[in-house]
Design a protein around this motif. Structure first.
Motif, short mmCIF file in Angstrom:
data_model
loop_
_atom_site.label_atom_id
_atom_site.label_comp_id
_atom_site.label_asym_id
_atom_site.label_seq_id
_atom_site.Cartn_x
_atom_site.Cartn_y
_atom_site.Cartn_z
N LYS A 19 -13.01 40.03 -12.03
CA LYS A 19 -13.19 39.12 -10.90
C LYS A 19 -11.98 39.14 -9.96
O LYS A 19 -12.14 39.14 -8.75
CB LYS A 19 -13.44 37.71 -11.42
CG LYS A 19 -14.81 37.53 -12.05
CD LYS A 19 -14.98 36.19 -12.72
CE LYS A 19 -14.92 35.06 -11.73
NZ LYS A 19 -15.21 33.75 -12.35
N ALA A 20 -10.78 39.18 -10.52
CA ALA A 20 -9.57 39.21 -9.69
C ALA A 20 -9.54 40.47 -8.83
O ALA A 20 -9.24 40.42 -7.63
CB ALA A 20 -8.33 39.14 -10.57
N PHE A 21 -9.89 41.60 -9.43
CA PHE A 21 -9.92 42.85 -8.68
C PHE A 21 -10.96 42.80 -7.56
O PHE A 21 -10.68 43.12 -6.41
CB PHE A 21 -10.20 44.02 -9.62
CG PHE A 21 -10.33 45.33 -8.90
CD1 PHE A 21 -9.20 46.03 -8.50
CD2 PHE A 21 -11.58 45.86 -8.63
CE1 PHE A 21 -9.32 47.23 -7.83
CE2 PHE A 21 -11.70 47.06 -7.96
CZ PHE A 21 -10.57 47.75 -7.56
N ILE A 25 -10.75 42.99 -3.28
CA ILE A 25 -11.54 43.93 -2.48
C ILE A 25 -12.32 43.17 -1.41
O ILE A 25 -12.36 43.57 -0.25
CB ILE A 25 -12.51 44.74 -3.38
CG1 ILE A 25 -11.75 45.58 -4.40
CG2 ILE A 25 -13.46 45.58 -2.55
CD1 ILE A 25 -10.84 46.62 -3.82
N ILE A 26 -12.92 42.05 -1.79
CA ILE A 26 -13.70 41.23 -0.86
C ILE A 26 -12.80 40.67 0.24
O ILE A 26 -13.18 40.64 1.41
CB ILE A 26 -14.44 40.12 -1.62
CG1 ILE A 26 -15.55 40.74 -2.49
CG2 ILE A 26 -15.02 39.08 -0.67
CD1 ILE A 26 -16.15 39.81 -3.52
N ALA A 32 -17.88 44.40 -3.21
CA ALA A 32 -17.31 44.77 -4.50
C ALA A 32 -18.32 44.53 -5.62
O ALA A 32 -19.19 43.67 -5.52
CB ALA A 32 -16.06 43.95 -4.77
N GLY A 33 -18.17 45.31 -6.66
CA GLY A 33 -19.05 45.16 -7.80
C GLY A 33 -18.45 45.76 -9.05
O GLY A 33 -17.39 46.38 -9.02
#
Length: 73
Positions: A19-21, A25-26, A32-33
């Motif tokens: 989630k942090a990564f 990105i967002i 992101a996914g």
């Protein structure tokens, strides 16, 4: 995410890391996914916490996907 050494972090921490990564990105204006195989979504990531907020790319060589996903490989 599917490297064996990462499993030692545990499901909660792996989900937090993913989630942090993705949130970074967002923030950059991108989509992101998570890309992972079915074993990872079942045992090492909290699928329910990720699905619906982030894109899910499921790697599962089967007749049909085991999880709801945006992309199925």
């Amino acid at each position: 995410m599917e490297e064996n050494f990462q499993t030692s972090f545990g499901k909660a921490d792996l989900t937090k890391m993913a989630k942090a990564f993705m949130n970074e990105i967002i923030k950059g204006g991108y989509r992101a996914g998570v890309y992972a195989n079915a074993n990872w979504f079942q045992n090492f990531l909290d699928f329910d916490e990720l699905y619906g907020t982030y894109y899910i790319w499921l790697a599962q060589y089967n007749n049909e996907p085991q999880f709801k996903c945006d992309m199925w490989q």
